[in-house]
Design a protein around this motif. Structure first.
Motif, PDB file in Angstrom:
ATOM      1  N   ASN A 298      -2.155   6.895   3.906  1.00  0.00           N
ATOM      2  CA  ASN A 298      -0.617   7.094   3.759  1.00  0.00           C
ATOM      3  C   ASN A 298      -0.701   7.892   2.193  1.00  0.00           C
ATOM      4  O   ASN A 298      -1.283   7.593   1.393  1.00  0.00           O
ATOM      5  CB  ASN A 298       0.056   5.533   3.579  1.00  0.00           C
TER       6      ASN A 298
ATOM      7  N   ASP B 268      -2.669   2.231   4.995  1.00  0.00           N
ATOM      8  CA  ASP B 268      -1.480   1.759   5.378  1.00  0.00           C
ATOM      9  C   ASP B 268      -1.811   0.283   5.906  1.00  0.00           C
ATOM     10  O   ASP B 268      -2.692  -0.064   6.496  1.00  0.00           O
ATOM     11  CB  ASP B 268      -0.529   2.443   6.435  1.00  0.00           C
TER      12      ASP B 268
ATOM     13  N   ARG C 123       5.890   1.219  -0.253  1.00  0.00           N
ATOM     14  CA  ARG C 123       5.038   0.996   0.803  1.00  0.00           C
ATOM     15  C   ARG C 123       3.572   0.782   0.157  1.00  0.00           C
ATOM     16  O   ARG C 123       2.629   0.117   0.611  1.00  0.00           O
ATOM     17  CB  ARG C 123       4.833   2.007   1.947  1.00  0.00           C
TER      18      ARG C 123
ATOM     19  N   ASN D 105       0.585  -1.802   0.675  1.00  0.00           N
ATOM     20  CA  ASN D 105      -0.782  -1.212   1.008  1.00  0.00           C
ATOM     21  C   ASN D 105      -1.797  -1.680   0.054  1.00  0.00           C
ATOM     22  O   ASN D 105      -3.077  -2.116   0.600  1.00  0.00           O
ATOM     23  CB  ASN D 105      -0.887   0.457   0.891  1.00  0.00           C
TER      24      ASN D 105
ATOM     25  N   GLU E  50       0.042  -1.662   7.601  1.00  0.00           N
ATOM     26  CA  GLU E  50       0.160  -1.905   9.178  1.00  0.00           C
ATOM     27  C   GLU E  50      -0.719  -1.234  10.229  1.00  0.00           C
ATOM     28  O   GLU E  50      -1.390  -1.893  11.008  1.00  0.00           O
ATOM     29  CB  GLU E  50       1.791  -1.687   9.560  1.00  0.00           C
ATOM     30  N   THR E  51      -0.954   0.277   9.952  1.00  0.00           N
ATOM     31  CA  THR E  51      -1.518   0.854  10.839  1.00  0.00           C
ATOM     32  C   THR E  51      -3.118   0.985  10.444  1.00  0.00           C
ATOM     33  O   THR E  51      -3.933   1.398  11.409  1.00  0.00           O
ATOM     34  CB  THR E  51      -0.645   2.320  10.929  1.00  0.00           C
ATOM     35  N   GLY E  52      -3.414   0.787   9.480  1.00  0.00           N
ATOM     36  CA  GLY E  52      -4.655   1.190   8.702  1.00  0.00           C
ATOM     37  C   GLY E  52      -5.114   2.631   8.698  1.00  0.00           C
ATOM     38  O   GLY E  52      -6.399   3.010   8.209  1.00  0.00           O
ATOM     39  N   SER E  53      -3.946   3.501   8.931  1.00  0.00           N
ATOM     40  CA  SER E  53      -4.491   4.804   8.675  1.00  0.00           C
ATOM     41  C   SER E  53      -3.974   5.430   7.221  1.00  0.00           C
ATOM     42  O   SER E  53      -3.182   4.493   6.290  1.00  0.00           O
ATOM     43  CB  SER E  53      -3.466   5.618   9.601  1.00  0.00           C
TER      44      SER E  53
END
Length: 152
Positions: free
Chosen positions: A36, A29, A60, A64, A31-34
């Motif tokens: 997706n 992701d 998204r 990404n 934005e979050t770096g997690s």
């Protein structure tokens, strides 16, 4: 045979990616770096080293990939589950002559790994139904696949 590693698509996987099918994409992701994960179906392998897929421009996944090109495509085929790793990039911002605003993404394959757990096999592959007009869906699917083949 779980965990066998290849550097390109084996024939049964290449053959299964000649038509629309259910796959998932794992990306990082922006934005979050997690992690997706998204499900997609417009996917096509022009050769054993690349996979093309078409997604909505606003997905998204697009943002990404722009920030973190490393992705994993998960494919259930050939009585197993495969993790297809590589780097992706936006090949076309918008596919021409398609009624939806779709981006074309190209995944350069670096590793194909059979990730099915030991002593098992897939007895039936995922199936899905289109929930909108059947004729419109068939027409759109044909247009998108042809556009991917033309760009491949």
């Amino acid at each position: 045979m779980a965990n066998k590693i290849e550097t390109s698509l084996i024939d049964p996987l290449f053959n299964s990616l000649q038509k629309e099918r259910f796959v998932t994409i794992a990306s990082i992701d922006y934005e979050t770096g997690s992690p997706n994960v998204s499900a997609i179906s417009w996917v096509y392998a022009p050769d054993t080293n690349r996979i093309l897929f078409a997604i909505d421009q606003k997905s998204r996944i697009v943002d990404n990939i722009k920030k973190h090109p490393a992705i994993v495509l998960n494919l259930i085929a050939n009585e197993s589950t495969y993790s297809i790793n590589g780097n992706a990039h936006i090949k076309e911002d918008q596919l021409e002559n398609i009624p939806l605003k779709l981006s074309l993404i190209e995944l350069g394959i670096s590793e194909v790994r059979d990730v099915m757990f030991y002593g098992s096999r897939i007895s039936s592959e995922p199936q899905y139904d289109k929930t909108y007009d059947e004729k419109a869906a068939a027409k759109l699917d044909k247009q998108v696949l042809q556009a991917m083949k033309d760009k491949g």
